[in-house]
Design a protein around this motif. Structure first.
Motif, PDB file in Angstrom:
ATOM      1  N   ASN A 251       0.830  -1.192   0.000  1.00  0.00           N
ATOM      2  CA  ASN A 251       0.000   0.000   0.000  1.00  0.00           C
ATOM      3  C   ASN A 251       0.871   1.249   0.000  1.00  0.00           C
ATOM      4  OD1 ASN A 251      -2.865  -0.543  -0.026  1.00  0.00           O
ATOM      5  ND2 ASN A 251      -2.515  -1.645   1.892  1.00  0.00           N
ATOM      6  N   CYS A 252       0.256   2.356  -0.426  1.00  0.00           N
ATOM      7  CA  CYS A 252       0.963   3.636  -0.532  1.00  0.00           C
ATOM      8  C   CYS A 252       0.140   4.747   0.098  1.00  0.00           C
ATOM      9  CB  CYS A 252       1.189   3.993  -2.006  1.00  0.00           C
ATOM     10  SG  CYS A 252       2.206   2.816  -2.899  1.00  0.00           S
ATOM     11  N   LYS A 253       0.812   5.826   0.399  1.00  0.00           N
ATOM     12  CA  LYS A 253       0.197   7.077   0.848  1.00  0.00           C
ATOM     13  C   LYS A 253       0.783   8.176  -0.026  1.00  0.00           C
ATOM     14  CE  LYS A 253      -1.737   9.547   4.340  1.00  0.00           C
ATOM     15  NZ  LYS A 253      -2.935   9.361   5.082  1.00  0.00           N
ATOM     16  N   GLU A 254      -0.051   9.098  -0.492  1.00  0.00           N
ATOM     17  CA  GLU A 254       0.429  10.128  -1.406  1.00  0.00           C
ATOM     18  C   GLU A 254      -0.107  11.496  -1.009  1.00  0.00           C
ATOM     19  OE1 GLU A 254       0.962  10.899  -6.178  1.00  0.00           O
ATOM     20  OE2 GLU A 254      -0.102   9.139  -5.493  1.00  0.00           O
ATOM     21  N   PHE A 255       0.758  12.513  -1.181  1.00  0.00           N
ATOM     22  CA  PHE A 255       0.401  13.907  -0.942  1.00  0.00           C
ATOM     23  C   PHE A 255       0.680  14.675  -2.223  1.00  0.00           C
ATOM     24  CE2 PHE A 255       1.990  12.070   2.978  1.00  0.00           C
ATOM     25  CZ  PHE A 255       1.019  12.411   3.904  1.00  0.00           C
ATOM     26  N   THR A 256      -0.162  15.647  -2.531  1.00  0.00           N
ATOM     27  CA  THR A 256       0.060  16.516  -3.684  1.00  0.00           C
ATOM     28  C   THR A 256       0.112  17.953  -3.177  1.00  0.00           C
ATOM     29  OG1 THR A 256      -1.154  15.007  -5.115  1.00  0.00           O
ATOM     30  CG2 THR A 256      -0.800  17.219  -5.944  1.00  0.00           C
ATOM     31  N   LYS A 257       1.103  18.693  -3.648  1.00  0.00           N
ATOM     32  CA  LYS A 257       1.276  20.086  -3.222  1.00  0.00           C
ATOM     33  C   LYS A 257       1.330  20.989  -4.447  1.00  0.00           C
ATOM     34  CE  LYS A 257       2.207  23.566  -0.536  1.00  0.00           C
ATOM     35  NZ  LYS A 257       1.120  24.218   0.145  1.00  0.00           N
ATOM     36  N   PRO A 258       0.319  21.876  -4.648  1.00  0.00           N
ATOM     37  CA  PRO A 258       0.409  22.851  -5.743  1.00  0.00           C
ATOM     38  C   PRO A 258       1.477  23.887  -5.426  1.00  0.00           C
ATOM     39  CG  PRO A 258      -1.708  23.018  -4.592  1.00  0.00           C
ATOM     40  CD  PRO A 258      -0.908  21.974  -3.894  1.00  0.00           C
ATOM     41  N   TYR A 259       2.159  24.355  -6.458  1.00  0.00           N
ATOM     42  CA  TYR A 259       3.253  25.305  -6.257  1.00  0.00           C
ATOM     43  C   TYR A 259       3.451  26.104  -7.535  1.00  0.00           C
ATOM     44  CZ  TYR A 259       7.495  26.851  -3.849  1.00  0.00           C
ATOM     45  OH  TYR A 259       8.445  27.589  -3.197  1.00  0.00           O
ATOM     46  N   THR A 260       3.904  27.336  -7.412  1.00  0.00           N
ATOM     47  CA  THR A 260       4.209  28.171  -8.571  1.00  0.00           C
ATOM     48  C   THR A 260       5.717  28.291  -8.704  1.00  0.00           C
ATOM     49  OG1 THR A 260       2.185  29.443  -8.229  1.00  0.00           O
ATOM     50  CG2 THR A 260       3.876  30.439  -9.630  1.00  0.00           C
TER      51      THR A 260
END
Length: 140
Positions: free
Chosen positions: A90-99
């Motif tokens: 299993n996995c855990k994922e985070f997404t972070k928007p950035y400029t």
């Protein structure tokens, strides 16, 4: 921009892996595919992905901690404090928007995580994504 992705490092006795990725927010192209016109600068909205996985097919990993970091002139550090049991495969994922700026000489994102398996063996893994310089289209 030219991106250089590292290989993920992981302990042999414990199977946790990490992957850092980058995609353009508007069209989901890999950040490596960003190409600019000469002498132009623009801000580009990207999504950095930070993923860690337990690739052991039998044993869980407990209490995952670590840090995600985006460095684009100044560092943005995001701690990971997941008091979880990461089940096998299993996995855990985070997404972070950035400029990011297309005129930047370089920027990077990296991730480090650690946890423990049922034998109290510490598991570590890290990965990073580095952008070295702007890439320009010829004759435009």
């Amino acid at each position: 921009l030219i991106g250089v992705r590292s290989f993920s490092t992981s302990d042999q006795d414990c199977s946790i892996t990490t992957v850092v990725s980058c995609h353009v927010k508007s069209d989901h192209r890999d950040c490596n595919d960003i190409v600019m016109k000469p002498n132009s600068c623009e801000d580009i909205e990207v999504l950095f992905g930070f993923r860690f996985c337990n690739i052991n097919n039998k044993n869980s990993i407990d209490l995952v901690t670590g840090e995600m970091e985006i460095n684009h002139g100044n560092a943005l550090k995001l701690p990971i404090h997941e008091n979880i049991e990461l089940e096998p495969m299993n996995c855990k994922e985070f997404t972070k928007p950035y400029t990011v700026s297309s005129c930047a000489n370089a920027f990077e994102a990296n991730m480090y995580v650690q946890g423990w398996n049922e034998n109290e063996i510490r598991c570590n893994s890290d990965d990073f994504y580095i952008f070295l310089r702007p890439v320009y289209k010829a004759n435009e």
